[in-house]
Structure formats: structure tokens, C-alpha cells
Design a protein around this motif. Structure first.
Motif, PDB file in Angstrom:
ATOM      1  N   ALA A 174      14.386 -25.043 -32.021  1.00 43.99           N
ATOM      2  CA  ALA A 174      13.331 -24.861 -33.015  1.00 43.99           C
ATOM      3  C   ALA A 174      12.047 -24.367 -32.370  1.00 43.99           C
ATOM      4  CB  ALA A 174      13.089 -26.171 -33.762  1.00 43.99           C
ATOM      5  N   ILE A 175      11.727 -24.876 -31.188  1.00 45.14           N
ATOM      6  CA  ILE A 175      10.529 -24.422 -30.482  1.00 45.14           C
ATOM      7  C   ILE A 175      10.670 -22.958 -30.091  1.00 45.14           C
ATOM      8  CG2 ILE A 175       9.237 -24.668 -28.327  1.00 45.14           C
ATOM      9  CD1 ILE A 175       9.689 -27.704 -28.580  1.00 45.14           C
ATOM     10  N   ALA A 176      11.865 -22.537 -29.705  1.00 42.97           N
ATOM     11  CA  ALA A 176      12.089 -21.129 -29.380  1.00 42.97           C
ATOM     12  C   ALA A 176      11.839 -20.246 -30.601  1.00 42.97           C
ATOM     13  CB  ALA A 176      13.508 -20.929 -28.849  1.00 42.97           C
ATOM     14  N   VAL A 177      12.303 -20.686 -31.759  1.00 39.96           N
ATOM     15  CA  VAL A 177      12.056 -19.932 -32.993  1.00 39.96           C
ATOM     16  C   VAL A 177      10.559 -19.870 -33.276  1.00 39.96           C
ATOM     17  CG1 VAL A 177      12.391 -19.936 -35.497  1.00 39.96           C
ATOM     18  CG2 VAL A 177      14.319 -20.428 -33.990  1.00 39.96           C
ATOM     19  N   MET A 178       9.867 -20.992 -33.090  1.00 42.20           N
ATOM     20  CA  MET A 178       8.424 -21.021 -33.319  1.00 42.20           C
ATOM     21  C   MET A 178       7.709 -20.043 -32.395  1.00 42.20           C
ATOM     22  SD  MET A 178       5.360 -22.389 -31.977  1.00 42.20           S
ATOM     23  CE  MET A 178       5.794 -23.827 -30.999  1.00 42.20           C
ATOM     24  N   LEU A 179       8.109 -19.992 -31.115  1.00 38.16           N
ATOM     25  CA  LEU A 179       7.498 -19.049 -30.187  1.00 38.16           C
ATOM     26  C   LEU A 179       7.735 -17.607 -30.622  1.00 38.16           C
ATOM     27  CD1 LEU A 179       8.384 -20.759 -26.791  1.00 38.16           C
ATOM     28  CD2 LEU A 179       6.083 -20.433 -27.712  1.00 38.16           C
ATOM     29  N   ALA A 180       8.938 -17.333 -31.127  1.00 42.43           N
ATOM     30  CA  ALA A 180       9.224 -15.986 -31.625  1.00 42.43           C
ATOM     31  C   ALA A 180       8.317 -15.632 -32.790  1.00 42.43           C
ATOM     32  CB  ALA A 180      10.691 -15.885 -32.038  1.00 42.43           C
ATOM     33  N   ALA A 181       8.015 -16.608 -33.630  1.00 39.16           N
ATOM     34  CA  ALA A 181       7.128 -16.366 -34.769  1.00 39.16           C
ATOM     35  C   ALA A 181       5.671 -16.257 -34.339  1.00 39.16           C
ATOM     36  CB  ALA A 181       7.298 -17.485 -35.799  1.00 39.16           C
ATOM     37  N   LEU A 198       6.437 -19.153 -39.507  1.00 40.29           N
ATOM     38  CA  LEU A 198       7.283 -18.099 -40.069  1.00 40.29           C
ATOM     39  C   LEU A 198       6.596 -17.391 -41.225  1.00 40.29           C
ATOM     40  CD1 LEU A 198      10.737 -19.921 -39.960  1.00 40.29           C
ATOM     41  CD2 LEU A 198      10.080 -17.922 -38.617  1.00 40.29           C
ATOM     42  N   VAL A 199       5.835 -18.120 -42.013  1.00 42.29           N
ATOM     43  CA  VAL A 199       5.093 -17.503 -43.123  1.00 42.29           C
ATOM     44  C   VAL A 199       4.036 -16.556 -42.574  1.00 42.29           C
ATOM     45  CG1 VAL A 199       3.603 -17.949 -45.108  1.00 42.29           C
ATOM     46  CG2 VAL A 199       5.497 -19.508 -44.601  1.00 42.29           C
ATOM     47  N   LEU A 217      13.794 -13.140 -38.061  1.00 37.20           N
ATOM     48  CA  LEU A 217      13.279 -14.458 -37.705  1.00 37.20           C
ATOM     49  C   LEU A 217      13.831 -15.534 -38.632  1.00 37.20           C
ATOM     50  CD1 LEU A 217       9.525 -13.743 -36.858  1.00 37.20           C
ATOM     51  CD2 LEU A 217      11.215 -14.767 -35.333  1.00 37.20           C
ATOM     52  N   LEU A 218      13.911 -15.224 -39.919  1.00 42.21           N
ATOM     53  CA  LEU A 218      14.474 -16.191 -40.872  1.00 42.21           C
ATOM     54  C   LEU A 218      15.933 -16.490 -40.550  1.00 42.21           C
ATOM     55  CD1 LEU A 218      13.279 -15.518 -44.524  1.00 42.21           C
ATOM     56  CD2 LEU A 218      12.954 -17.549 -43.133  1.00 42.21           C
ATOM     57  N   ARG A 332      23.542 -18.944 -31.479  1.00 42.38           N
ATOM     58  CA  ARG A 332      22.193 -18.753 -32.004  1.00 42.38           C
ATOM     59  C   ARG A 332      21.193 -18.551 -30.869  1.00 42.38           C
ATOM     60  NH1 ARG A 332      20.197 -20.583 -36.711  1.00 42.38           N
ATOM     61  NH2 ARG A 332      22.212 -19.854 -37.467  1.00 42.38           N
ATOM     62  N   ALA A 333      21.334 -19.336 -29.805  1.00 46.75           N
ATOM     63  CA  ALA A 333      20.442 -19.170 -28.657  1.00 46.75           C
ATOM     64  C   ALA A 333      20.597 -17.779 -28.052  1.00 46.75           C
ATOM     65  CB  ALA A 333      20.731 -20.245 -27.615  1.00 46.75           C
ATOM     66  N   SER A 334      21.828 -17.305 -27.961  1.00 52.93           N
ATOM     67  CA  SER A 334      22.065 -15.956 -27.432  1.00 52.93           C
ATOM     68  C   SER A 334      21.461 -14.895 -28.339  1.00 52.93           C
ATOM     69  CB  SER A 334      23.565 -15.709 -27.269  1.00 52.93           C
ATOM     70  OG  SER A 334      24.125 -16.586 -26.311  1.00 52.93           O
ATOM     71  N   ALA A 335      21.560 -15.119 -29.650  1.00 52.95           N
ATOM     72  CA  ALA A 335      20.965 -14.170 -30.597  1.00 52.95           C
ATOM     73  C   ALA A 335      19.453 -14.121 -30.456  1.00 52.95           C
ATOM     74  CB  ALA A 335      21.358 -14.555 -32.025  1.00 52.95           C
ATOM     75  N   LEU A 336      18.841 -15.286 -30.186  1.00 53.12           N
ATOM     76  CA  LEU A 336      17.398 -15.321 -29.951  1.00 53.12           C
ATOM     77  C   LEU A 336      17.025 -14.489 -28.722  1.00 53.12           C
ATOM     78  CD1 LEU A 336      16.148 -18.963 -30.645  1.00 53.12           C
ATOM     79  CD2 LEU A 336      14.953 -16.866 -31.286  1.00 53.12           C
ATOM     80  N   GLN A 337      17.806 -14.659 -27.668  1.00 56.32           N
ATOM     81  CA  GLN A 337      17.528 -13.872 -26.460  1.00 56.32           C
ATOM     82  C   GLN A 337      17.684 -12.387 -26.722  1.00 56.32           C
ATOM     83  OE1 GLN A 337      19.149 -15.065 -22.572  1.00 56.32           O
ATOM     84  NE2 GLN A 337      16.992 -15.569 -22.448  1.00 56.32           N
ATOM     85  N   ALA A 338      18.724 -12.031 -27.453  1.00 52.87           N
ATOM     86  CA  ALA A 338      18.970 -10.622 -27.742  1.00 52.87           C
ATOM     87  C   ALA A 338      17.892 -10.019 -28.637  1.00 52.87           C
ATOM     88  CB  ALA A 338      20.340 -10.465 -28.396  1.00 52.87           C
ATOM     89  N   PHE A 339      17.200 -10.870 -29.381  1.00 53.84           N
ATOM     90  CA  PHE A 339      16.172 -10.427 -30.315  1.00 53.84           C
ATOM     91  C   PHE A 339      14.862 -10.088 -29.615  1.00 53.84           C
ATOM     92  CE2 PHE A 339      12.735 -11.938 -33.321  1.00 53.84           C
ATOM     93  CZ  PHE A 339      12.810 -10.858 -34.204  1.00 53.84           C
TER      94      PHE A 339
END
Length: 359
Positions: A174-181, A198-199, A217-218, A332-339
Motif C-alpha cells: 500500500a505504501i508503494a502505491v501511495m508513493l506512486a500516487a 489517488l484522488v 494507479l487504480l 502486483r509488486a512486479s506490475a508496480l515495478q514495471a509501471f
């Protein structure tokens, strides 16, 4: 209705009581949404008052010392939830390091200083303010966030501590997603945010025609296909588990300051606000983070009955978010890295088209 100015006054009054109890105290600034609103604006039930307290002392990791002297906390005072966090003042010694730090620079660009008995915070702000919008510093801050994102998404896992159950790996995700946002917000020179990241990221990306990145991101947060009814069902289960965790908690763990009687109304209002505004999909990130903290407490201190039904409910949430198995989690973690490369390019677009950035 409490106004933002009144909420700030409550925070300052608490600070004036607290500071003499902390011999290492240097000063304090207001951060977060309470800083951004006008003083006469209502103080929302979904908002706490975030305070950075600077001390001349080493501040231990709140992961390893969640109930230490300098651990974060949430304090209900006169109807307002205060969230003070302590920070080592040595981080302020070099203003150039501050202006290049994505987690500090915005706080000192135009700070709202509440207490500064020696003038040290004002001196840092005087150095940081004129440099904050310089392109080279924005790039430094953006690089920092993206590097942190790459590091966490490469190995999202629970810290190796006896009190942290394996479920805590989902907080890392979740923190990784937050950093991406947060990355587009850094490029847009907007204040960082947590629950609404995200908003806010969607708005910044939409302004440069990159809704595709906001959609991605969603998906990475797991909320892209969720309906409002589905989110509301998971939120309802959260509050049952939350109340059980409040009663059960004994073992100190990181983030347990978000799970208390003082914090409950705030947390409920914050998630409820996102859902009511139609941002139920964006609520997936803060929902996962809070529900994991709750489950982590129950794994340590819950009885067998609570463990049985809470694990079932938590499992349903993970499945709904698409991370219900080890294979799905690591995918999902790999997809985050690829993003990250696409996100980096999108952030460069935000930066290039931001008229507030100075060369």
C-alpha cells in the motif's frame, strides 16, 4: 462547527503544554490539510491536525519502537484529533538537503510555524522558500520518491520483527502505491497527501492528458473494478474488526495509533468521505492500509473467535483487491515495478507543463 483556525489554536495550545515536557524540543510546524485551508473554513470531521515536532535527539524508527517517547500518536482534544510526529532536527542542518527531500521541502516552502523558540525553523524556511520551485530541486524530489517506490515494490514484505505478522506485507504494498500516487504531486508542486493521494494524483495527471496513468494507479491499488456497494461492504467489515482490535490490543505495533477510541471517528469519517464523494475505488488504498493494521493487532492479541471471523473478512478484502494469494501479491509488486518508467515519463510531462516551476 469547529473552524480550521480554532483547530490550529487547539493544536498550538497542546504544543505549549507538551514542549516543556520534551527537553530536546526545537520547534513545531503545521503540515497536512489543516495548513492548506483558510482559518475561517470548517475543520472537517475527516481531517486531523498534523504536526511535525523537531527535537535535538535521535528519533528511533516507529516500526521498531511504536510506543517510544517519540513515536507518532493520535490525541483527541476538544473535538479535534491531533497527530504529532517527532523528527530529528539534524535533518534540518543543511537547507539544500531539505529542499531536495520530498517529505520535508513542502513543509518549509511556506511553513506555518507554531513554535520556534530559537528561530531555527524560520532560518531553514528562509533558505528553502526561494529554492523550492527550482526545476533542479523538483527533479531531485521526484527522483527520491521514484527510487523509494522501486525499492519497496522490489521486495514488499513485513519487517522482520516478532510482533509483525506476515499480513503486514500488504502495508508495504500500500505504501508503494501511495508513493506512486505522490510522484505526480511532487512534479505538480502540490502538497503531499496520504488518504486522498489517488484522488489528487488523478487531478494532476488529468491536467496533462494522462488519465491512462491515473487508471493504471487504480488498477495497481486494486480498486479499479470495485463497485460502491462492494467497498461499503468491506468498510462495514472493517469497523467490526476495528472495534475488536481496540478492545484486544496489548502488543505495541507500528500504526496502532490509528486504531483507538480517539481515532475511530476520524478514520470512519475519512473513509466515508471518499466513498460519499464517489471515490470509492480510490478508497481501496487507505482501506487496505487500515484494515491490515487492524488485522495485525488481532493476529497478536485477538482471541480464537475474533481471529476466525477477522481472517475470513480480511481474506475477502485481499481477494477483492486482487492480491489474495502469494502469486497474485508478487505479481502486483512486479506490475508496480514495471509501471515506474511510464510513471516517470508522465511526471516529466507534469513537470514540463507546470508554469510554477522555475529554471
Amino acid at each position: 462547527m469547529i473552524t480550521t483556525g480554532e483547530a490550529r489554536g487547539i493544536a498550538e495550545a497542546w504544543l505549549r503544554e507538551e514542549a516543556p515536557r520534551v527537553p530536546e524540543f526545537v520547534g513545531a510546524i503545521l503540515v497536512g490539510s489543516a495548513r492548506a485551508r483558510q482559518p475561517d473554513a470548517p475543520h472537517p470531521a475527516a481531517s486531523d491536525v498534523d504536526l511535525f515536532l523537531w527535537v535535538d535527539a535521535e528519533v528511533p524508527s516507529d516500526i521498531e519502537h511504536p510506543r517510544g517517547r517519540f513515536a507518532p500518536r493520535k490525541i483527541l482534544r476538544e473535538g479535534v484529533v491531533l497527530e504529532p510526529s517527532f523528527h530529528d532536527a539534524r535533518r534540518l542542518a543543511d537547507p539544500d538537503a531539505v529542499v531536495g527531500d520530498a517529505h520535508l521541502a513542502a513543509a518549509f516552502a511556506s511553513p506555518l510555524i507554531l513554535l520556534d523558540p530559537t528561530g531555527r525553523l524560520a532560518a531553514v524556511a528562509q533558505a528553502v522558500g526561494p529554492e523550492y520551485c527550482r526545476r533542479r530541486h523538483v527533479r531531485r524530489r521526484l527522483a527520491q520518491v521514484l527510487t523509494q517506490l522501486e525499492a519497496i515494490s522490489a521486495h514488499p514484505r513485513a519487517p522482520d520483527l516478532p510482533a509483525l505478522a506476515p499480513c503486514w506485507r500488504h502495508v508495504a504494498l500500500a505504501i508503494a502505491v501511495m508513493l506512486a500516487a505522490v510522484a505526480p504531486l511532487v512534479a505538480a508542486l502540490r502538497l503531499p497527501t496520504v488518504r486522498r493521494s489517488l484522488v489528487a494524483a488523478r487531478q494532476a495527471l488529468h491536467e496533462v492528458g494522462r488519465d491512462d496513468l491515473a487508471d493504471a494507479l487504480l488498477r495497481l491499488a486494486g480498486g479499479a473494478t470495485l463497485t460502491r456497494a462492494e467497498v461499503e461492504e468491506h468498510v462495514a467489515e472493517l469497523w467490526r474488526a476495528y472495534d475488536a482490535a481496540v478492545e484486544a490490543r496489548r502488543t505495541p505495533v507500528v500504526m496502532d495509533w490509528n486504531v483507538s477510541r480517539d481515532a475511530r471517528a476520524l478514520e470512519q469519517a475519512a473513509l466515508g468521505e471518499l466513498v460519499a464523494e464517489g471515490h470509492h475505488r480510490e478508497a481501496a488504498y487507505p482501506l487496505l492500509q487500515l484494515r491490515t493494521a487492524v488485522q495485525g493487532i488481532l493476529e497478536n492479541d485477538g482471541d480464537e473467535e475474533a481471529l476466525a471471523w477477522s481472517r475470513a473478512g480480511y481474506g475477502r478484502l485481499l481477494t477483492a483487491l486482487g492480491i489474495g494469494s502469494d502469486e497474485a501479491f508478487h505479481a502486483r509488486a512486479s506490475a508496480l515495478q514495471a509501471f515506474v518508467p511510464d510513471l516517470r515519463l508522465g511526471c516529466e510531462e507534469v513537470l514540463a507543463r507546470n508554469p510554477a516551476v522555475l529554471d
